[in-house]
Design a protein around this motif. Sequence first.
Motif, PDB file in Angstrom:
ATOM      1  N   SER A   1       0.844  -1.160   0.102  1.00  0.00           N
ATOM      2  CA  SER A   1      -0.015   0.133   0.056  1.00  0.00           C
ATOM      3  C   SER A   1       1.037   1.021   0.057  1.00  0.00           C
ATOM      4  O   SER A   1       2.146   1.329   0.331  1.00  0.00           O
ATOM      5  N   VAL A   2       0.123   2.313  -0.272  1.00  0.00           N
ATOM      6  CA  VAL A   2       1.079   3.748  -0.456  1.00  0.00           C
ATOM      7  C   VAL A   2       0.661   4.329   0.866  1.00  0.00           C
ATOM      8  O   VAL A   2      -0.480   4.855   0.945  1.00  0.00           O
TER       9      VAL A   2
ATOM     10  N   LYS B   1       4.946   4.913   8.692  1.00  0.00           N
ATOM     11  CA  LYS B   1       4.363   3.464   8.773  1.00  0.00           C
ATOM     12  C   LYS B   1       4.851   3.163   7.332  1.00  0.00           C
ATOM     13  O   LYS B   1       4.112   3.048   6.451  1.00  0.00           O
ATOM     14  N   GLY B   2       5.995   2.626   7.385  1.00  0.00           N
ATOM     15  CA  GLY B   2       6.560   2.199   5.946  1.00  0.00           C
ATOM     16  C   GLY B   2       8.070   2.108   5.896  1.00  0.00           C
ATOM     17  O   GLY B   2       8.639   2.410   6.736  1.00  0.00           O
ATOM     18  N   ALA B   3       8.532   1.907   4.698  1.00  0.00           N
ATOM     19  CA  ALA B   3       9.990   1.709   4.654  1.00  0.00           C
ATOM     20  C   ALA B   3      10.294   1.865   3.074  1.00  0.00           C
ATOM     21  O   ALA B   3       9.409   1.873   2.244  1.00  0.00           O
TER      22      ALA B   3
ATOM     23  N   PHE C   1       8.903   4.498  -1.127  1.00  0.00           N
ATOM     24  CA  PHE C   1       8.146   4.377   0.264  1.00  0.00           C
ATOM     25  C   PHE C   1       7.087   3.594   0.173  1.00  0.00           C
ATOM     26  O   PHE C   1       6.038   4.329  -0.209  1.00  0.00           O
ATOM     27  N   VAL C   2       6.853   2.461   0.765  1.00  0.00           N
ATOM     28  CA  VAL C   2       5.703   1.358   0.721  1.00  0.00           C
ATOM     29  C   VAL C   2       5.581   0.755   1.949  1.00  0.00           C
ATOM     30  O   VAL C   2       6.369   0.700   2.870  1.00  0.00           O
ATOM     31  N   SER C   3       4.447   0.057   2.077  1.00  0.00           N
ATOM     32  CA  SER C   3       3.872  -0.637   3.360  1.00  0.00           C
ATOM     33  C   SER C   3       3.621  -1.948   2.954  1.00  0.00           C
ATOM     34  O   SER C   3       2.621  -2.145   1.887  1.00  0.00           O
TER      35      SER C   3
ATOM     36  N   ARG D   1       1.376  -5.072   3.261  1.00  0.00           N
ATOM     37  CA  ARG D   1      -0.007  -5.381   3.433  1.00  0.00           C
ATOM     38  C   ARG D   1       0.112  -6.806   4.681  1.00  0.00           C
ATOM     39  O   ARG D   1       0.884  -7.701   4.106  1.00  0.00           O
ATOM     40  N   SER D   2      -0.545  -6.798   5.593  1.00  0.00           N
ATOM     41  CA  SER D   2      -0.627  -8.016   6.573  1.00  0.00           C
ATOM     42  C   SER D   2      -0.810  -9.106   6.138  1.00  0.00           C
ATOM     43  O   SER D   2      -0.458 -10.240   6.335  1.00  0.00           O
ATOM     44  N   SER D   3      -1.743  -9.022   4.893  1.00  0.00           N
ATOM     45  CA  SER D   3      -2.102 -10.409   4.337  1.00  0.00           C
ATOM     46  C   SER D   3      -1.264 -10.795   3.091  1.00  0.00           C
ATOM     47  O   SER D   3      -1.845 -11.785   2.616  1.00  0.00           O
ATOM     48  N   ALA D   4      -0.365 -10.079   2.827  1.00  0.00           N
ATOM     49  CA  ALA D   4       0.490 -10.487   1.658  1.00  0.00           C
ATOM     50  C   ALA D   4       1.023 -11.839   1.938  1.00  0.00           C
ATOM     51  O   ALA D   4       1.343 -12.330   1.110  1.00  0.00           O
TER      52      ALA D   4
END
Length: 415
Positions: free
Chosen positions: A339-340, A346-348, A397-399, A401-404
């Motif tokens: 996700s953006v 919150k991301g890296a 810069f992305v995050s 997803r927990s379901s990935a």
Amino acid sequence: MKIKNLKKIKAENQRNRQTGKLKHDVTRRLLDYLERKYEMRHNTALGCTEIRKTGSNEPFVAVDERMRNTIAIKARLDGIDVWDEDIRRYTESRFVMSFNPVEDFLNRLRGRWDGNDHIKALADCVPNDNDWWPDWFHTWFLAMVAQWMGLDTSHGNSVAPLLFSRQGYRKSTFCKRLLPEALQWGYNDNLVISEKQNTLRAMTQSLLINIDEFNALSAKTQDGFLKNVMQLASIKLRRPYRQQQVTLPRVASFIATANVSDVFCDPSGCRRFIAVTLTAPVRLPRHIDYDQLYAQAVAELESGRRYWFDEADTQAIMQNNVQYQQRTPAEALFFECFSVPKDLVKGAYMTAASIFSLLRQRYGSQLCLTSLSLFGRMLANIPNLHSKHSAYGTEYFVSVRSSAGLTGSLALNRK
């Protein structure tokens, strides 16, 4: 012998002078006859001469070959020795006054605006949940009228409303009724945009072009030809049977409709469209006060109101149009896993190669991409995806997803 020849020459000259006087007299009689019997005007918008009987309230009709022959026969019956070619020569001459129907319509509205916002009332007939719609439509409507008036010869009206809904929401009816009856000749909704010469010619002759079924346009037409012509201020065309090109002023503006919403192929091209999704059918009144509608436009333009979209408008339009973007399979898979982030907390940061590797690890050949450079170009075109240059190259810069369920996500630890 010389005397006889001299007399013969003098007699011939005498006959020529008499014939010339006779032709001159016939021409004068024809001019008087035509001006007495008919009203003619050269319609500069349609590029033809129009005619009606003097004193008649009937609408003007185009002078075609059948009409010229009829006039010639009637003139001969009234004792004037003329042919259809003489009538054609007159109707295609400067003896016929020029007439611009758009200028005539707008000029008679000057100074007649009652001060009410008729343009906003028209925009409110289109139910949607976009708060900017009334302002954007207002600006576009002024730009359309400004295009007709030739207020800016350096820029064309490069933005168009794009209405989305399922069938039966009266989108096309709304587009058609934007023009009053007197200007309906300038409405065009059957143009094949991919036919380049016809489209260019229509932009010099029409007032409003409706791109119906916008979603049916190919990506090549949408991102190439259409994107280019919408910004033209003038059109170069080659006349039939002519060698040289002529430059004509662009008159038409664009509006569009579609039944599906994922239509934009190029993120940069979507800034040319004011896209809105209808939440209910268009609610048009039975009677639109066109005189006041266009009197408002003329008054606001002459007072100096802005009729173009500034940089802030353009950015807002592009942000609005993100929801209407077509996603490639690779882009869809990217958003399945990433996700953006709305902020840089919150991301890296990850390189395109790292993201590409993780997606290939999960989806394999489903990614449909073999080139890392193409993948990097896709990432660069994702709206609001922040990037920076580092020793590793361009990082995004992305995050995750927990379901990935991605492995190797430790790459996200480098910030």
